[in-house]
Design an enzyme around this catalytic site. Structure first.
Site, PDB file in Angstrom:
ATOM      1  CG  ASP A  69       3.986  32.889  12.094  1.00 33.69           C
ATOM      2  OD1 ASP A  69       2.789  32.917  12.432  1.00 33.69           O
ATOM      3  OD2 ASP A  69       4.419  32.125  11.207  1.00 33.69           O
ATOM      4  CD  GLU A  81      -0.329  35.067  12.144  1.00 37.36           C
ATOM      5  OE1 GLU A  81      -1.068  34.146  11.746  1.00 37.36           O
ATOM      6  OE2 GLU A  81       0.734  35.378  11.589  1.00 37.36           O
ATOM      7  CG  ASP A 133       7.656  29.322   9.942  1.00 37.57           C
ATOM      8  OD1 ASP A 133       6.425  29.181   9.932  1.00 37.57           O
ATOM      9  OD2 ASP A 133       8.453  28.420   9.656  1.00 37.57           O
TER      10      ASP A 133
END
EC number: 3.1.21.10
Length: 179
Positions: free
Chosen positions: A8, A67, A139
């Site tokens: 992430d 992501e 996160d």
């Protein structure tokens, strides 16, 4: 057995999570976040690259799932996020990892069932799915969810490849077989 690194990306905090696939079983290996602080931006990108390179060398994942950047209201933030993402991708590619990308909506839908789920819901689902003793940081939970999403997509791809000739999975809701 395959190991998947989920990332992430962030220009100040980059979440990471590694899971291991053993048949249909998903096991948590490690998760956390790289805190790169408020210093010079170029130095923060270097820290992301070096931090992820170190994690890759230590834990030997086979694949990285990351992501995708989503549109921010602030163009400067979107550019910085894109550059942090680039540093993460470069770390993976420099270590010969294949990189797969998923949108935040795809990830949330895969692990929560709702593409607009809240961060707390993702944290809860990662705690339950991976049988963690406590909820991972936001996160880290997002990174683990990205890795789990790839594991689910990889399982679907392998199932599709094993169907009898001429058959495919329908893209309709319900996943029925079709010709």
């Amino acid at each position: 057995m395959a190991r998947i690194l989920g990332v992430d990306p962030g220009s100040r905090k980059t979440g990471f999570g590694i899971i291991e696939l053993d048949g249909k079983q998903i096991k948590h290996v490690i998760s956390g976040r790289l805190l790169v602080g408020d210093g010079d931006f170029a130095n923060r990108l270097k820290q992301i690259f070096e931090g992820l390179t170190d994690i890759i060398q230590r834990y030997q994942p086979d694949i990285m799932a990351i992501e995708q950047v989503f549109l921010h209201k602030n163009a400067d933030s979107a550019l910085k996020l894109g550059q942090a993402r680039g540093a993460a991708i470069c770390a993976a590619v420099s270590q010969q990892l294949l990189v797969h990308e998923y949108s935040a909506t795809q990830i949330k839908k895969a692990v929560v069932g709702n593409g607009h789920a809240k961060k707390e819901q993702v944290q809860y689902m990662m705690t339950v799915m991976l049988q963690l003793k406590e909820a991972p940081l936001e996160d880290a939970a997002d990174a683990l969810a990205c890795a789990v999403t790839h594991a689910n997509h990889a399982a679907l791809d392998s199932l599709t490849n094993k169907l009898p000739a001429g058959m495919r999975l329908s893209r309709r809701r319900g996943g029925r077989y079709s010709r």
